[in-house]
Design a protein around this motif. Structure first.
Motif, PDB file in Angstrom:
ATOM      1  N   TYR A   1      36.436  69.653 -67.047  1.00 43.98           N
ATOM      2  CA  TYR A   1      37.373  70.165 -66.416  1.00 43.98           C
ATOM      3  C   TYR A   1      37.346  68.655 -65.355  1.00 43.98           C
ATOM      4  CZ  TYR A   1      41.417  70.542 -63.091  1.00 43.98           C
ATOM      5  OH  TYR A   1      42.869  70.664 -62.875  1.00 43.98           O
ATOM      6  N   ALA A   2      36.705  68.365 -64.994  1.00 36.63           N
ATOM      7  CA  ALA A   2      36.421  67.506 -63.488  1.00 36.63           C
ATOM      8  C   ALA A   2      36.314  65.655 -65.126  1.00 36.63           C
ATOM      9  CB  ALA A   2      34.667  67.714 -63.308  1.00 36.63           C
ATOM     10  N   VAL A   3      35.877  65.898 -65.913  1.00 39.89           N
ATOM     11  CA  VAL A   3      36.224  64.231 -67.092  1.00 39.89           C
ATOM     12  C   VAL A   3      36.474  64.943 -67.647  1.00 39.89           C
ATOM     13  CG1 VAL A   3      33.316  64.323 -66.382  1.00 39.89           C
ATOM     14  CG2 VAL A   3      34.307  66.246 -68.713  1.00 39.89           C
ATOM     15  N   PHE A   4      38.165  65.929 -67.410  1.00 40.01           N
ATOM     16  CA  PHE A   4      39.123  65.859 -68.438  1.00 40.01           C
ATOM     17  C   PHE A   4      40.102  64.526 -68.377  1.00 40.01           C
ATOM     18  CE2 PHE A   4      43.953  66.755 -68.538  1.00 40.01           C
ATOM     19  CZ  PHE A   4      43.470  67.592 -70.444  1.00 40.01           C
ATOM     20  N   ASP A   5      40.359  64.627 -69.918  1.00 40.12           N
ATOM     21  CA  ASP A   5      41.164  62.583 -70.067  1.00 40.12           C
ATOM     22  C   ASP A   5      40.516  61.526 -69.151  1.00 40.12           C
ATOM     23  OD1 ASP A   5      43.170  61.817 -71.140  1.00 40.12           O
ATOM     24  OD2 ASP A   5      44.208  61.809 -69.666  1.00 40.12           O
ATOM     25  N   SER A   6      39.128  61.798 -69.315  1.00 42.98           N
ATOM     26  CA  SER A   6      37.974  60.881 -68.492  1.00 42.98           C
ATOM     27  C   SER A   6      38.047  59.273 -68.838  1.00 42.98           C
ATOM     28  CB  SER A   6      36.742  60.719 -67.941  1.00 42.98           C
ATOM     29  OG  SER A   6      35.939  60.331 -67.626  1.00 42.98           O
ATOM     30  N   LEU A   7      37.947  58.462 -68.174  1.00 38.31           N
ATOM     31  CA  LEU A   7      37.856  57.122 -68.798  1.00 38.31           C
ATOM     32  C   LEU A   7      36.933  57.030 -70.333  1.00 38.31           C
ATOM     33  CD1 LEU A   7      39.307  54.054 -69.355  1.00 38.31           C
ATOM     34  CD2 LEU A   7      36.973  53.352 -67.285  1.00 38.31           C
TER      35      LEU A   7
ATOM     36  N   VAL B   1      37.405  74.957 -58.682  1.00 33.68           N
ATOM     37  CA  VAL B   1      36.308  74.662 -58.264  1.00 33.68           C
ATOM     38  C   VAL B   1      35.342  75.081 -59.519  1.00 33.68           C
ATOM     39  CG1 VAL B   1      33.709  75.393 -56.925  1.00 33.68           C
ATOM     40  CG2 VAL B   1      36.027  74.369 -56.423  1.00 33.68           C
ATOM     41  N   ALA B   2      36.264  75.839 -59.667  1.00 33.00           N
ATOM     42  CA  ALA B   2      35.947  77.362 -61.176  1.00 33.00           C
ATOM     43  C   ALA B   2      35.867  76.591 -62.467  1.00 33.00           C
ATOM     44  CB  ALA B   2      36.198  79.221 -61.580  1.00 33.00           C
ATOM     45  N   PHE B   3      36.801  76.008 -62.269  1.00 35.06           N
ATOM     46  CA  PHE B   3      36.720  75.247 -63.992  1.00 35.06           C
ATOM     47  C   PHE B   3      35.199  74.355 -64.713  1.00 35.06           C
ATOM     48  CE2 PHE B   3      41.643  74.805 -63.288  1.00 35.06           C
ATOM     49  CZ  PHE B   3      41.309  76.177 -63.006  1.00 35.06           C
ATOM     50  N   GLY B   4      34.714  73.719 -62.782  1.00 32.97           N
ATOM     51  CA  GLY B   4      33.464  73.268 -64.098  1.00 32.97           C
ATOM     52  C   GLY B   4      33.141  71.201 -64.051  1.00 32.97           C
TER      53      GLY B   4
END
Length: 268
Positions: A225-231, A219-222
């Motif tokens: 992190y959520a789009v890390f290595d995203s397409l 949660v704290a990564f923001g």
């Protein structure tokens, strides 16, 4: 009933080694997470204990609250019926391929669509993570019920939520609402009520999950992190020319981890 027979025959051909030669899926999240979770759950229930927590991970961790474990999913009964958890996993995977095949045929009335969806590279990849496969197999049923039977839509959608991988449930609902809005929405309030009923029925899984998720270190990564290595949007060209955008196992593919992390762009 012809499509039932065709689906069974195709599954028998495609999974010949697993059905007749005793091969099993021995990889990835199934091996590390899903089979241990099902063995733990089965053993606890046989002792008459409802496994709300798992004392064998860290110093104890919530079990029911982890939605990815699909603790409430009815398909888990296969792990009671088969003493060997790997055979139970095999039966569950084949069963959900059959569900996907029949569901896509019922939705489209087209055998080609059912075959393409069910035996696509995406569905085959999800054999490595049973909750993903469970959710994906119910997608055509959600769309069919939304069009033809709202009462069944409530039941099937709630089932999809407790089936495990919440990311693909989110994608299903996003696609469903976009499709509905595009083709002139009707009975808006009735359908809104149906969505609320889905949330109410699945609250037994959703409420603990949301509370559990708030405690996650992720949660704290923001957003980063959520789009890390995203397409990468450019990698969408892979749908048209998959042979010309790099090789995955050589590290040159345009979308290295897109199926794992999802696409955090305008489409979702």
């Amino acid at each position: 009933m012809r499509f039932f027979l065709i689906g069974a025959i195709l599954a028998g051909i495609f999974f010949f080694k697993q059905i007749f030669l005793g091969e099993v899926w021995y990889c990835c999240d199934n091996l590390l997470i899903n089979i241990p979770a099902r063995v733990f759950q089965t053993e606890e229930l046989r002792k008459g204990t409802i496994p709300l927590d798992n004392p064998y991970i860290f110093s104890g961790t919530p079990f029911l609250a982890d939605i990815n474990l699909a603790a409430l999913y009815p398909g888990n009964i296969l792990f009671f019926l088969f003493r060997n958890p790997f055979r139970a996993l095999t039966a569950s995977i084949i069963f959900h391929f059959f569900i996907a095949f029949v569901g896509m045929y019922v939705l489209t009335r087209n055998f080609v669509s059912a075959i393409v969806y069910t035996f696509s590279g995406t569905m085959v990849t999800y054999t490595n993570n049973l909750p993903m496969l469970q959710v994906a197999s119910l997608l055509p049923w959600v769309f069919w019920a939304w069009r033809h039977h709202l009462a069944l839509f409530v039941v099937i959608s709630a089932l999809q939520i407790i089936a495990g991988h919440v990311q693909f449930t989110y994608y299903t609902w996003t696609l469903l609402l976009a499709w509905w809005i595009t083709f002139r929405p009707k009975r808006v309030w009735v359908r809104a009520g149906a969505l609320l009923l889905v949330a109410a029925i699945s609250a037994v899984q959703l409420v603990p999950f949301f509370l559990f998720a708030r405690e996650s270190t992720r949660v704290a990564f923001g957003y980063e992190y959520a789009v890390f290595d995203s397409l990468n949007p450019l990698a969408i060209i892979r749908l048209l020319v998959p042979w010309n955008v790099g090789i995955l196992n050589q590290g040159t593919a345009g979308a290295m981890g897109g199926s794992v992390y999802g696409y955090g762009g305008v489409l979702p």
